[in-house]
Design an enzyme around this catalytic site. Structure first.
Site, PDB file in Angstrom:
ATOM      1  N   LYS A  82       0.805  -1.230   0.000  1.00 47.06           N
ATOM      2  CA  LYS A  82       0.000   0.000   0.000  1.00 47.06           C
ATOM      3  C   LYS A  82       0.836   1.277   0.000  1.00 47.06           C
ATOM      4  CE  LYS A  82      -4.128  -1.770   2.203  1.00 47.06           C
ATOM      5  NZ  LYS A  82      -5.077  -1.535   3.278  1.00 47.06           N
ATOM      6  N   GLY A 145       0.057   2.595  11.220  1.00 43.54           N
ATOM      7  CA  GLY A 145       0.406   2.241   9.844  1.00 43.54           C
ATOM      8  C   GLY A 145      -0.638   2.778   8.875  1.00 43.54           C
ATOM      9  N   ASN A 167       0.403   3.276  20.030  1.00 44.95           N
ATOM     10  CA  ASN A 167       1.111   2.419  19.066  1.00 44.95           C
ATOM     11  C   ASN A 167       2.359   1.846  19.720  1.00 44.95           C
ATOM     12  OD1 ASN A 167       1.394   1.348  16.385  1.00 44.95           O
ATOM     13  ND2 ASN A 167       3.116   2.734  16.089  1.00 44.95           N
TER      14      ASN A 167
END
Ligand SMILES: NC(=O)c1ccc[n+]([C@@H]2O[C@H](COP(=O)([O-])OP(=O)(O)OC[C@H]3O[C@@H](n4cnc5c(N)ncnc54)[C@H](OP(=O)(O)O)[C@@H]3O)[C@@H](O)[C@H]2O)c1
Length: 275
Positions: A82, A145, A167
């Protein structure tokens, strides 16, 4: 060769090719979902979506090849490509530029490739379809992400009241929070969960949960301060996190909703004329 039948063949010389670029690809749900939607809307055969197993080292060559196939209309892009595919494209939508990742690419007739990211809108649309509102919600987001970035921007755009970022690598959560508040300066962004904070929505946008022995993204104590726990992970459909939340009486929302809610948006972006 048998006699021509009364019904036209599904796939003909005029079929336009769509793809799913991912590695691994065998477990992916999107080819079956796309095919079901194309059939339901009478567009299967005009378009067909094929899984395209693409190892990371082959991505540049694969994209160069697809660009030159004139009946290639576009592809869904999944892990791990991606972000890596972004510099190989000619054009990004504002949403993809903000997130720095794409999950669908369209090939224009001149061979130019345009990318957008629909994960965030898909996530919010999936929640809405299940009757959950984002507007005014106090939200907790695990991950920093591609999926987390798309969801953070979408939650802010849809008017969440506050957004707490957590995170494994805190610097990435801080960087994401800065990027989101630069676009949505009125968002109440927090960089750490604190005991006593209550959440309307806690979202797992990490990859934790794909394996049964993965650590949990949220402690039980956090679940007990949360009204609804939502997943990004698609397989398994019921992650350990969702099972634990449900056992504690917390409402849950699975990752498949995010994917199914954006399938129509993805096909339309690739130029499929769904009616
Ligand atoms: N349902 C859908 O339509 C949909 C759409 C997109 C993605 N997804 C799913 O969402 C998940 C995330 O995808 P992505 O593209 O955002 O992946 P990504 O860009 O690789 O990000 C992975 C995230 O998970 C965290 N993480 C990974 N391993 C971890 C561990 N052992 N402990 C703690 N944190 C860990 C990473 O933390 P660090 O920053 O510390 O590395 C990062 O925040 C995947 O499961 C993907 O399949 C679902």
């Amino acid at each position: 060769v048998s006699e021509p039948s009364a019904t036209p063949p599904d796939i003909s010389g005029a079929t336009r090719i769509l793809g799913l670029i991912a590695d691994p690809v065998a477990q992916a749900r999107s080819p079956a979902m796309a095919t079901a939607l194309l059939r339901q809307r009478g567009r299967f055969g005009a378009f067909v979506l094929l899984p395209m197993a693409t190892p990371p080292a082959a991505l540049t060559d694969v994209v160069a090849g697809l660009r030159r196939i004139t009946n290639f209309a576009g592809a869904i892009v999944s892990m791990p490509h991606k972000t890596a595919i972004v510099p190989l494209l000619d054009e990004l939508t504002p949403a993809a530029a903000r997130v720095g990742a794409v999950n669908v690419v369209r090939r224009d007739p001149d061979g130019r490739l345009a990318g957008t990211v629909l994960d965030g809108e898909g996530f919010v649309a999936g929640l809405a379809a299940a009757g959950h509102r984002v507007n005014g919600a106090a939200c907790l987001l695990a991950g920093a992400g591609g999926a987390a970035a798309a969801i953070a921007h979408a939650l802010a755009a849809h008017g969440c009241a506050s957004l707490t970022f957590v995170n494994r690598t805190p610097a990435k959560a801080e960087a994401l929070a800065r990027r989101v508040t630069a676009v949505h300066p009125r968002l109440a962004a927090r960089l750490a969960d604190a005991q006593g904070h209550r959440y309307d929505l806690a979202v797992n946008a990490t990859s934790l949960g794909m394996r049964p022995d993965d650590p949990l993204p949220f402690a039980d104590e956090v679940l007990d301060r949360t009204r609804l726990v939502a997943e990004c992970v698609v397989a398994p459909e019921t992650t350990v996190l969702l099972a634990r939340a449900r056992a504690r009486g917390v409402a849950v929302h699975g990752g498949l909703a995010m994917l199914s809610a954006q399938m129509e948006l993805m096909l339309r972006f690739m130029g499929v004329d769904l009616v």
